[in-house]
Design an enzyme around this catalytic site. Structure first.
Site, mmCIF file in Angstrom:
data_model
loop_
_atom_site.group_PDB
_atom_site.id
_atom_site.type_symbol
_atom_site.label_atom_id
_atom_site.label_comp_id
_atom_site.label_asym_id
_atom_site.label_seq_id
_atom_site.Cartn_x
_atom_site.Cartn_y
_atom_site.Cartn_z
ATOM 1 N N SER A 1 -0.438 25.810 -52.649
ATOM 2 C CA SER A 1 -1.112 24.844 -53.715
ATOM 3 C C SER A 1 -0.124 23.999 -54.214
ATOM 4 O O SER A 1 -0.245 23.949 -55.384
ATOM 5 C CB SER A 1 -1.197 25.960 -55.012
ATOM 6 O OG SER A 1 -2.014 26.967 -54.668
ATOM 7 N N ARG A 2 0.656 23.361 -53.433
ATOM 8 C CA ARG A 2 1.501 22.532 -52.994
ATOM 9 C C ARG A 2 2.350 22.277 -54.419
ATOM 10 O O ARG A 2 3.436 21.090 -55.530
ATOM 11 C CB ARG A 2 0.745 20.896 -53.599
ATOM 12 C CG ARG A 2 -0.337 20.439 -54.362
ATOM 13 C CD ARG A 2 -1.031 19.172 -54.838
ATOM 14 N NE ARG A 2 0.436 18.265 -54.806
ATOM 15 C CZ ARG A 2 0.559 18.297 -56.209
ATOM 16 N NH1 ARG A 2 0.549 18.885 -57.238
ATOM 17 N NH2 ARG A 2 1.607 17.018 -56.495
#
Lengths: 213, 213
Positions: B191-192
């Site tokens: 999810s970065r």
């Protein structure tokens, strides 16, 4: 006196097995078409990494570089997404001159691209943002990219804010497009006799030239 | 209207499996020691590519970047070899500000280094050149790196010149060393929510700071 750690790769610098000739004769006259062909080959062998590229920016003549993901490419340019207020975003707003490097080790190929970077349209950024996984959308709200922080960021506040609603694109986040002015296609060869073909644009036409390795 | 080629990597940007926490608490206070630890891990999984790095230079505030091979690293700096009269050699002679990026996809790790580049001693360049394969030594004589040429270079003239004699280092060829002023260690996360730890030097001491992903 600090100990030196010499990195030795023997017997060659790197094992290079590619002996297919590559030169202006088979490079064609369209660097975008050649990029597409090389990229396709790289995607076939390593789909997770073929679109990873290095983006180099410069501020006050000081270069900086980092990996980004190419999300779209066409003769209009090479698109990636970022927080516009991140370091790369700010540097590119100040100085659009920039460079990309793709490195595909399985093919022993490198593509270097130089040009200038512009923002893509808000509509195009919206459309892409809508396709992102929800947690990635939330993290675009939660993270002031490149700023110093004390603790890892958390998505909880953004989750509470948006509940189950669709998540709009933050206006500080979106696409940038590097518009090429110069390409170089590099094919590794043994004994560092690499083939390097540069494409320079002149009067709207691209022309290939061989460079010494 | 040119066709857009959208590069889609689903469901995530790239599959990221690393969930080991990484932050100032386990980054230590010595960026060279942390580099050595990460580099060692990368060498274990991909010895042919772990030492490949992107070198970014800038001339008139225009960045350019290319892959080079790290040949030595120590607290003195990161050493690579080149023709001093190549484009990178000329740009670095004019503007020593420069940046390196290591990208290790198997570990989902990136190391960014910024600093300035200086020549290593002629003796150190001689010593390294002497260890190079003979054809690589010949190609250093045969190629005026980065200049435009009509035909692929050939080693024949250099072979005829040196016959069976030892090949000395051309004085236009040798080592450059990037002396770091800033490091960033980047560990990819889902999810970065990537972990980014920067090391900045202040009064001779390095201190780690977390950056927003």
């Amino acid at each position: 006196m600090p100990q030196k750690n010499r990195v030795t790769l023997s017997p060659m610098d790197r094992p290079i097995h590619n002996e297919t000739p590559f030169g202006p004769a088979n490079a064609g006259i369209d660097p975008f078409a050649l990029f597409e062909q090389w990229f396709k080959t790289a995607m076939e062998t390593d789909p997770n990494n073929a679109a990873v590229m290095t983006l180099a920016t410069a501020f006050n003549n000081r270069p900086s570089a980092r990996m980004v993901l190419m999300k779209e490419h066409s003769p209009d340019g090479f698109v990636f997404y970022t927080n516009y207020e991140s370091r790369k975003g700010s540097e590119l707003a100040e100085n659009p001159k920039s460079a990309l490097v793709f490195w595909w080790p399985a093919q022993e190929r490198q593509v270097r691209i130089e040009g200038h970077t512009t923002r893509i349209s808000a509509e195009a950024s919206d459309a892409y943002f809508a396709t992102r996984p929800r947690d990635s959308q939330l993290s675009a709200w939660a993270s002031a990219q490149s700023s110093e922080i004390d603790e890892p960021i958390s998505l909880e506040a953004a989750k509470a804010k948006f509940k189950d609603d669709p998540i709009p694109r933050p206006c500080s986040w979106g696409g940038l497009q590097l518009v090429p002015e110069r390409f170089e296609f590099w094919q590794g060869r043994t004994s560092r006799l690499h083939d390097r073909i540069a494409f320079i644009q002149k009067n709207g036409q691209w022309s290939p030239r061989r460079l010494a390795p």
